[in-house]
Design a protein around this motif. Sequence first.
Motif, PDB file in Angstrom:
ATOM      1  N   TYR A  15       4.255  17.279   1.910  1.00 39.09           N
ATOM      2  CA  TYR A  15       5.363  16.777   2.713  1.00 39.09           C
ATOM      3  C   TYR A  15       5.756  15.370   2.278  1.00 39.09           C
ATOM      4  N   PHE A  16       4.770  14.502   2.052  1.00 40.69           N
ATOM      5  CA  PHE A  16       5.056  13.125   1.666  1.00 40.69           C
ATOM      6  C   PHE A  16       5.320  12.988   0.160  1.00 40.69           C
ATOM      7  N   GLN A  17       5.266  14.121  -0.567  1.00 43.16           N
ATOM      8  CA  GLN A  17       5.587  14.163  -2.001  1.00 43.16           C
ATOM      9  C   GLN A  17       4.689  13.227  -2.819  1.00 43.16           C
ATOM     10  N   LEU A  18       3.406  13.245  -2.494  1.00 36.36           N
ATOM     11  CA  LEU A  18       2.410  12.431  -3.197  1.00 36.36           C
ATOM     12  C   LEU A  18       1.807  13.274  -4.314  1.00 36.36           C
ATOM     13  N   ARG A  19       2.460  13.308  -5.435  1.00 38.10           N
ATOM     14  CA  ARG A  19       2.067  14.228  -6.509  1.00 38.10           C
ATOM     15  C   ARG A  19       0.672  13.937  -7.036  1.00 38.10           C
ATOM     16  N   GLY A  20       0.312  12.669  -7.111  1.00 33.65           N
ATOM     17  CA  GLY A  20      -1.024  12.330  -7.587  1.00 33.65           C
ATOM     18  C   GLY A  20      -2.107  12.873  -6.680  1.00 33.65           C
ATOM     19  N   LEU A  21      -1.904  12.769  -5.368  1.00 31.73           N
ATOM     20  CA  LEU A  21      -2.880  13.298  -4.424  1.00 31.73           C
ATOM     21  C   LEU A  21      -2.911  14.817  -4.456  1.00 31.73           C
ATOM     22  N   ILE A  22      -1.757  15.449  -4.629  1.00 28.13           N
ATOM     23  CA  ILE A  22      -1.707  16.912  -4.734  1.00 28.13           C
ATOM     24  C   ILE A  22      -2.569  17.383  -5.903  1.00 28.13           C
ATOM     25  N   ASP A  23      -2.401  16.759  -7.061  1.00 26.76           N
ATOM     26  CA  ASP A  23      -3.191  17.142  -8.238  1.00 26.76           C
ATOM     27  C   ASP A  23      -4.672  16.855  -8.032  1.00 26.76           C
ATOM     28  N   ALA A  24      -4.992  15.707  -7.430  1.00 27.67           N
ATOM     29  CA  ALA A  24      -6.389  15.334  -7.222  1.00 27.67           C
ATOM     30  C   ALA A  24      -7.088  16.299  -6.273  1.00 27.67           C
ATOM     31  N   LEU A  25      -6.394  16.703  -5.203  1.00 23.17           N
ATOM     32  CA  LEU A  25      -6.979  17.661  -4.264  1.00 23.17           C
ATOM     33  C   LEU A  25      -7.195  19.018  -4.924  1.00 23.17           C
ATOM     34  N   ALA A  26      -6.225  19.433  -5.709  1.00 24.19           N
ATOM     35  CA  ALA A  26      -6.337  20.732  -6.378  1.00 24.19           C
ATOM     36  C   ALA A  26      -7.487  20.732  -7.374  1.00 24.19           C
ATOM     37  N   LEU A  27      -7.635  19.650  -8.132  1.00 24.07           N
ATOM     38  CA  LEU A  27      -8.706  19.562  -9.128  1.00 24.07           C
ATOM     39  C   LEU A  27     -10.069  19.508  -8.445  1.00 24.07           C
ATOM     40  N   THR A  36       0.831  -1.207   0.000  1.00 23.59           N
ATOM     41  CA  THR A  36       0.000   0.000   0.000  1.00 23.59           C
ATOM     42  C   THR A  36       0.862   1.253   0.000  1.00 23.59           C
ATOM     43  N   LEU A  37       1.937   1.239   0.763  1.00 21.65           N
ATOM     44  CA  LEU A  37       2.795   2.419   0.901  1.00 21.65           C
ATOM     45  C   LEU A  37       3.696   2.651  -0.301  1.00 21.65           C
ATOM     46  N   GLU A  57      -9.730  22.018   5.992  1.00 19.91           N
ATOM     47  CA  GLU A  57      -9.226  20.653   6.112  1.00 19.91           C
ATOM     48  C   GLU A  57      -8.528  20.205   4.830  1.00 19.91           C
ATOM     49  N   SER A  58      -9.091  20.609   3.688  1.00 20.26           N
ATOM     50  CA  SER A  58      -8.477  20.257   2.409  1.00 20.26           C
ATOM     51  C   SER A  58      -7.078  20.848   2.293  1.00 20.26           C
ATOM     52  N   TYR A  59      -6.915  22.091   2.781  1.00 22.43           N
ATOM     53  CA  TYR A  59      -5.608  22.735   2.727  1.00 22.43           C
ATOM     54  C   TYR A  59      -4.623  22.026   3.650  1.00 22.43           C
ATOM     55  N   GLU A  60      -5.115  21.594   4.835  1.00 25.23           N
ATOM     56  CA  GLU A  60      -4.256  20.854   5.757  1.00 25.23           C
ATOM     57  C   GLU A  60      -3.799  19.531   5.140  1.00 25.23           C
ATOM     58  N   LEU A  61      -4.726  18.829   4.484  1.00 26.25           N
ATOM     59  CA  LEU A  61      -4.367  17.568   3.830  1.00 26.25           C
ATOM     60  C   LEU A  61      -3.391  17.817   2.687  1.00 26.25           C
ATOM     61  N   LEU A  62      -3.576  18.927   1.964  1.00 25.82           N
ATOM     62  CA  LEU A  62      -2.662  19.259   0.881  1.00 25.82           C
ATOM     63  C   LEU A  62      -1.243  19.430   1.407  1.00 25.82           C
ATOM     64  N   ARG A  63      -1.090  20.077   2.558  1.00 26.12           N
ATOM     65  CA  ARG A  63       0.245  20.261   3.136  1.00 26.12           C
ATOM     66  C   ARG A  63       0.884  18.916   3.482  1.00 26.12           C
ATOM     67  N   GLU A  64       0.066  17.981   3.978  1.00 29.16           N
ATOM     68  CA  GLU A  64       0.604  16.660   4.280  1.00 29.16           C
ATOM     69  C   GLU A  64       0.988  15.936   2.994  1.00 29.16           C
ATOM     70  N   LEU A 123      -3.664   7.252   3.596  1.00 28.95           N
ATOM     71  CA  LEU A 123      -3.691   5.795   3.420  1.00 28.95           C
ATOM     72  C   LEU A 123      -4.830   5.363   2.507  1.00 28.95           C
ATOM     73  N   ASN A 124      -6.001   5.980   2.662  1.00 30.86           N
ATOM     74  CA  ASN A 124      -7.127   5.620   1.789  1.00 30.86           C
ATOM     75  C   ASN A 124      -6.841   5.954   0.337  1.00 30.86           C
ATOM     76  N   TRP A 125      -6.147   7.075   0.117  1.00 31.61           N
ATOM     77  CA  TRP A 125      -5.788   7.405  -1.265  1.00 31.61           C
ATOM     78  C   TRP A 125      -4.767   6.401  -1.818  1.00 31.61           C
ATOM     79  N   LEU A 126      -3.794   6.024  -1.002  1.00 33.27           N
ATOM     80  CA  LEU A 126      -2.810   5.036  -1.433  1.00 33.27           C
ATOM     81  C   LEU A 126      -3.458   3.685  -1.698  1.00 33.27           C
ATOM     82  N   ARG A 127      -4.512   3.351  -0.954  1.00 34.87           N
ATOM     83  CA  ARG A 127      -5.173   2.062  -1.138  1.00 34.87           C
ATOM     84  C   ARG A 127      -6.018   2.018  -2.406  1.00 34.87           C
ATOM     85  N   ASP A 128      -6.865   3.050  -2.596  1.00 29.07           N
ATOM     86  CA  ASP A 128      -7.824   2.964  -3.705  1.00 29.07           C
ATOM     87  C   ASP A 128      -8.018   4.266  -4.477  1.00 29.07           C
ATOM     88  N   GLY A 129      -7.164   5.253  -4.238  1.00 31.62           N
ATOM     89  CA  GLY A 129      -7.267   6.504  -4.985  1.00 31.62           C
ATOM     90  C   GLY A 129      -8.412   7.400  -4.539  1.00 31.62           C
TER      91      GLY A 129
END
Length: 306
Positions: free
Chosen positions: A97-109, A31-32, A87-94, A72-78
């Motif tokens: 930090y973890f350099q999850l580019r796919g999640l960064i783009d998904a949150l922004a979109l 998963t990680l 809260e969205s901005y807080e998650l974006l910062r995380e 973790l949920n994003w890593l498991r199933d997107g």
Amino acid sequence: MACEDDVTTSAMPQTVHLNVGGKRFSTTISTLTQRDSDSMLGAMFSGRHKLKLEEKGTVFIDRDGTHFRHILNWLRDGAVPMLDHAESYELLREAEYFQLRGLIDALALAHAHMTSKADEDEPELTRKEVIMCLQQSRVRLRGVNLSGQDLSKLDLAGVDFSYANITRTFFSRANLHLAIFRESHAENSNFTNACLKECDFAGANLKGALLVEATLQSANLQDATLVGASLFGADLRSAHMQNADLTNANLEKANLENANLKGAILANANLTGANLTRAYLRDVDLRETRLGGATLNGANLQGANR
């Protein structure tokens, strides 16, 4: 006192236990590592690095664990969670930090679509109409309302957006080299991974904007409002940022080599790990600025408060 041991992930069981800022999680190495192998988590558990284990074989990660379940949920199933703006901005910062580019783009979109639906002002031009305008030799969209429009991945080099309403507009991965945004209203717009080299943002309102890993080399950001903006990993080499308001902005790991920040407001800004080599910080108040791990070689700090 907890006993710590060095161990490689190849020697660990497939189920791993994490302590993220005091919150406990259990997951698997696959998963990680599988969804985003280039992320920090992917690298940590790739088997290439030794990890320090707490008592009972738990890996400690020094971050706030509030939103780690969403990661973790994003890593498991997107899955991208539906969160409010804060809260969205807080998650974006995380995610940054973890350099999850796919999640960064998904949150922004997701944020762009959510806010554009809530916007009562309809954009004056559609994406198709903007593309038609680009076929002209010189494009001027001065004062035009493009709020909430998706202009991602377009070649917008040299376009004049002065005084335009581009709040919540999506410019991710667009080519905006030499574009003009003077006095534009760009609150909460998304410029993630955009080319903004030598752009003119003088006096623009970029409050809450996403400029994650954007190229802003030699850009003019004088007198711009960047309160709460995210410039994580942005290239700001030789940028002109005199008198810019960067209150609560995230400039973690940004490259500000030779940037001019004279008179800039950096209250509670995050410059952790930033490159400020030969940056001009004369008379800047840095007392509430996070500078852990920042490079300040040759920076002009005359009169700066630290």
